[in-house]
Design a protein around this motif. Structure first.
Motif, mmCIF file in Angstrom:
data_model
loop_
_atom_site.group_PDB
_atom_site.id
_atom_site.type_symbol
_atom_site.label_atom_id
_atom_site.label_comp_id
_atom_site.label_asym_id
_atom_site.label_seq_id
_atom_site.Cartn_x
_atom_site.Cartn_y
_atom_site.Cartn_z
ATOM 1 N N LYS A 274 -15.826 5.316 0.904
ATOM 2 C CA LYS A 274 -14.944 4.177 0.656
ATOM 3 C C LYS A 274 -13.492 4.553 0.966
ATOM 4 C CE LYS A 274 -18.127 1.364 -0.921
ATOM 5 N NZ LYS A 274 -19.286 2.222 -0.675
ATOM 6 N N VAL A 275 -12.761 3.616 1.535
ATOM 7 C CA VAL A 275 -11.320 3.792 1.750
ATOM 8 C C VAL A 275 -10.609 3.642 0.410
ATOM 9 C CG1 VAL A 275 -9.269 2.873 2.891
ATOM 10 C CG2 VAL A 275 -11.457 2.909 4.110
ATOM 11 N N ASN A 276 -9.637 4.508 0.123
ATOM 12 C CA ASN A 276 -8.816 4.355 -1.079
ATOM 13 C C ASN A 276 -7.356 4.173 -0.688
ATOM 14 O OD1 ASN A 276 -7.569 7.052 -0.819
ATOM 15 N ND2 ASN A 276 -9.599 7.828 -1.390
ATOM 16 N N GLU A 277 -6.546 3.784 -1.651
ATOM 17 C CA GLU A 277 -5.136 3.487 -1.362
ATOM 18 C C GLU A 277 -4.398 4.705 -0.810
ATOM 19 O OE1 GLU A 277 -2.711 1.547 -4.198
ATOM 20 O OE2 GLU A 277 -4.132 -0.062 -4.597
ATOM 21 N N ASN A 278 -4.751 5.906 -1.303
ATOM 22 C CA ASN A 278 -4.055 7.105 -0.832
ATOM 23 C C ASN A 278 -4.262 7.342 0.660
ATOM 24 O OD1 ASN A 278 -2.906 7.735 -3.279
ATOM 25 N ND2 ASN A 278 -4.583 9.044 -3.924
ATOM 26 N N MET A 279 -5.463 7.007 1.155
ATOM 27 C CA MET A 279 -5.714 7.167 2.587
ATOM 28 C C MET A 279 -4.729 6.325 3.403
ATOM 29 S SD MET A 279 -9.855 7.090 2.918
ATOM 30 C CE MET A 279 -10.906 8.220 2.000
ATOM 31 N N ILE A 280 -4.362 5.164 2.855
ATOM 32 C CA ILE A 280 -3.456 4.253 3.560
ATOM 33 C C ILE A 280 -2.001 4.652 3.343
ATOM 34 C CG2 ILE A 280 -2.653 1.859 3.690
ATOM 35 C CD1 ILE A 280 -5.529 1.019 2.948
ATOM 36 N N THR A 281 -1.588 4.784 2.075
ATOM 37 C CA THR A 281 -0.170 5.017 1.795
ATOM 38 C C THR A 281 0.275 6.426 2.158
ATOM 39 O OG1 THR A 281 -0.723 5.574 -0.503
ATOM 40 C CG2 THR A 281 -0.114 3.298 -0.042
ATOM 41 N N ASN A 282 -0.603 7.422 1.947
ATOM 42 C CA ASN A 282 -0.220 8.813 2.214
ATOM 43 C C ASN A 282 -0.785 9.341 3.524
ATOM 44 O OD1 ASN A 282 0.906 8.678 -0.312
ATOM 45 N ND2 ASN A 282 -0.814 9.666 -1.324
ATOM 46 N N GLY A 283 -1.864 8.718 4.006
ATOM 47 C CA GLY A 283 -2.545 9.241 5.174
ATOM 48 C C GLY A 283 -2.097 8.637 6.483
ATOM 49 N N ILE A 284 -2.343 7.320 6.647
ATOM 50 C CA ILE A 284 -2.132 6.713 7.973
ATOM 51 C C ILE A 284 -1.040 5.651 8.006
ATOM 52 C CG2 ILE A 284 -4.529 7.144 8.622
ATOM 53 C CD1 ILE A 284 -5.120 4.200 8.127
ATOM 54 N N GLY A 285 -0.502 5.282 6.834
ATOM 55 C CA GLY A 285 0.447 4.170 6.782
ATOM 56 C C GLY A 285 1.619 4.309 7.738
ATOM 57 N N GLU A 286 2.232 5.498 7.751
ATOM 58 C CA GLU A 286 3.433 5.689 8.573
ATOM 59 C C GLU A 286 3.109 5.841 10.059
ATOM 60 O OE1 GLU A 286 3.918 10.511 8.228
ATOM 61 O OE2 GLU A 286 4.995 9.232 6.836
ATOM 62 N N HIS A 287 1.808 5.934 10.396
ATOM 63 C CA HIS A 287 1.411 6.100 11.796
ATOM 64 C C HIS A 287 0.974 4.776 12.437
ATOM 65 C CE1 HIS A 287 1.333 10.548 11.470
ATOM 66 N NE2 HIS A 287 0.972 10.304 10.228
ATOM 67 N N ILE A 288 0.961 3.692 11.665
ATOM 68 C CA ILE A 288 0.416 2.428 12.170
ATOM 69 C C ILE A 288 1.292 1.833 13.268
ATOM 70 C CG2 ILE A 288 -0.082 0.033 11.557
ATOM 71 C CD1 ILE A 288 -2.213 1.947 10.687
ATOM 72 N N GLY A 289 2.603 1.718 13.013
ATOM 73 C CA GLY A 289 3.489 1.122 14.023
ATOM 74 C C GLY A 289 3.137 -0.338 14.263
ATOM 75 N N VAL A 290 2.987 -0.729 15.529
ATOM 76 C CA VAL A 290 2.617 -2.109 15.862
ATOM 77 C C VAL A 290 1.189 -2.348 15.370
ATOM 78 C CG1 VAL A 290 2.298 -3.760 17.718
ATOM 79 C CG2 VAL A 290 4.129 -2.064 17.875
ATOM 80 N N TRP A 291 1.034 -3.312 14.468
ATOM 81 C CA TRP A 291 -0.204 -3.421 13.703
ATOM 82 C C TRP A 291 -1.020 -4.678 13.982
ATOM 83 C CZ3 TRP A 291 -0.204 -7.790 10.617
ATOM 84 C CH2 TRP A 291 1.044 -8.385 10.390
ATOM 85 N N MET A 292 -0.479 -5.648 14.739
ATOM 86 C CA MET A 292 -1.168 -6.928 14.888
ATOM 87 C C MET A 292 -2.534 -6.806 15.560
ATOM 88 S SD MET A 292 2.185 -7.309 14.571
ATOM 89 C CE MET A 292 3.011 -7.377 16.170
ATOM 90 N N SER A 293 -2.649 -5.943 16.589
ATOM 91 C CA SER A 293 -3.936 -5.799 17.261
ATOM 92 C C SER A 293 -4.968 -5.168 16.327
ATOM 93 C CB SER A 293 -3.776 -4.944 18.525
ATOM 94 O OG SER A 293 -3.326 -3.634 18.198
ATOM 95 N N ILE A 294 -4.514 -4.240 15.472
ATOM 96 C CA ILE A 294 -5.426 -3.642 14.493
ATOM 97 C C ILE A 294 -5.917 -4.713 13.525
ATOM 98 C CG2 ILE A 294 -5.621 -1.970 12.618
ATOM 99 C CD1 ILE A 294 -3.521 -0.280 14.027
ATOM 100 N N ALA A 295 -4.976 -5.561 13.072
ATOM 101 C CA ALA A 295 -5.344 -6.619 12.124
ATOM 102 C C ALA A 295 -6.417 -7.534 12.714
ATOM 103 C CB ALA A 295 -4.105 -7.425 11.734
#
Length: 348
Positions: free
Chosen positions: A257-278
């Protein structure tokens, strides 16, 4: 390491005071904030950075007679001022936080002190560095004048990995005046051949020079010969075009399962342009527009992080690492996939 002055840490002991909190809770928050500041300062000192902050005066009998003058002098001397951003720190800068007595009994006129810090920040923005310690980045807790600058989200206990190039490494490179990136040597200019008149075809359905007939390019742009015909595709079976579930490399994450830490501490700052991912994660155009509107005062990185947090909340038990990676892969963001896998290894 001196480099013409120390690094000064500016913070408030009470990070996020709620008017309804009782005094024991406030004391506990204050103690944790002081511990984080001390741990961060000691880490920097151990790595060769000269650091100044108020806790260094405790037990020395050298408490300033005037905290405003002391703070002003520290900022003048400092090469950088590390601003530990919290909801109360932004109030401190905007002179809307009441005065207080700090942990070792000294009265701090925060109302006036914050005005001085803010005034000096506006004079030399480049030396002020917004930092979030062990908390997610919140743009509203960063002074407006610095919201377009680099903001560092640091997690303690800190471990410097010069090969990781995370926020801690980037901050350390800045404080220690290092640039670990070395540009490759500049190569030689490639001399282009002048085309023969009438031999240049335009892309996609333009016309040759001097010709009224449209042409279509299917070979090299500068070719003057006849247009080659594409080879007929090799016959393949229907089964060969489908990836077998057994060979899907992401199956190993099917139950993770994905947890919040994976997003906020792991990959959040690497997302950049995010619309295509969304879009690849199933967001509609309307949902994407709503996210842009709700976080319109924040940068791309924060918007992308909020999008992933919404995906995590909406998907619930189906928010697996496999599902997230497959969406990132469809969006051609393997750089984020690699960072996510790195973080999972660190987490385990």
């Amino acid at each position: 390491m001196s480099n013409d002055g120390p690094v000064f840490i500016s913070y408030t002991e009470n990070p996020d005071v709620d008017a309804e909190e009782n005094e024991p809770t406030r004391r506990e928050k204050r103690a944790e904030q002081r511990r984080l500041i001390r741990e961060f300062a000691e880490f920097l000192v151990d790595k060769g950075i000269e650091v100044e902050y108020d806790q260094m005066l405790e037990g020395t009998g050298q408490d300033p007679e005037n905290w405003i003058l002391w703070t002003s002098e520290m900022i003048k001397r400092a090469r950088f001022v590390l601003m530990i951003c919290t909801s109360n720190y932004i109030k401190y800068l905007t002179s809307s936080q009441p005065d207080e007595i700090n942990s070792y009994g000294t009265y701090r006129p925060l109302y006036e002190e914050g005005k001085i810090v803010f005034s000096m920040m506006m004079q030399k923005l480049k030396k002020f560095v917004p930092i979030f310690l062990n908390r997610p980045r919140r743009l509203e807790h960063v002074p407006i004048a610095l919201q377009g600058s680099s903001v560092y989200e640091i997690r303690l206990p800190a471990q410097l990995d010069l090969h990781r190039h995370g926020p801690l490494e980037v901050l350390y490179a800045r404080l220690s005046a290092q640039n670990p990136y070395k540009a490759p040597p500049t190569g030689n200019i490639v001399r282009l051949q002048a085309p023969k008149l009438g031999s240049v075809r335009s892309l996609g359905g333009g016309r040759c020079f001097g010709s009224q007939e449209p042409v279509r390019v299917s070979g090299p742009l500068m070719s003057s010969g006849p247009t080659p015909q594409p080879a007929a595709p090799a016959a393949t079976s229907a089964a060969s075009s489908v990836v077998s579930p057994a060979t899907n490399p992401w199956n190993k994450y099917a139950n993770r399962k994905v947890n919040e830490n994976m997003i906020t501490n792991g990959i959040g700052e690497h997302i950049g342009v995010w619309m295509s991912i969304a879009r690849k994660l199933g967001f509609s155009n309307g949902q994407i527009d709503n996210l842009k509107h709700d976080h319109r005062l924040e940068g791309q990185a924060e918007q992308g992080m909020q999008m992933l947090l919404k995906w995590l909340k909406d998907k619930g038990k189906d928010a697996t690492v496999k599902a997230l990676i497959e969406g990132l892969e469809k969006a051609n963001r393997m750089d984020v996939v690699e960072r996510l896998e790195e973080y999972i290894k660190e987490e385990t």
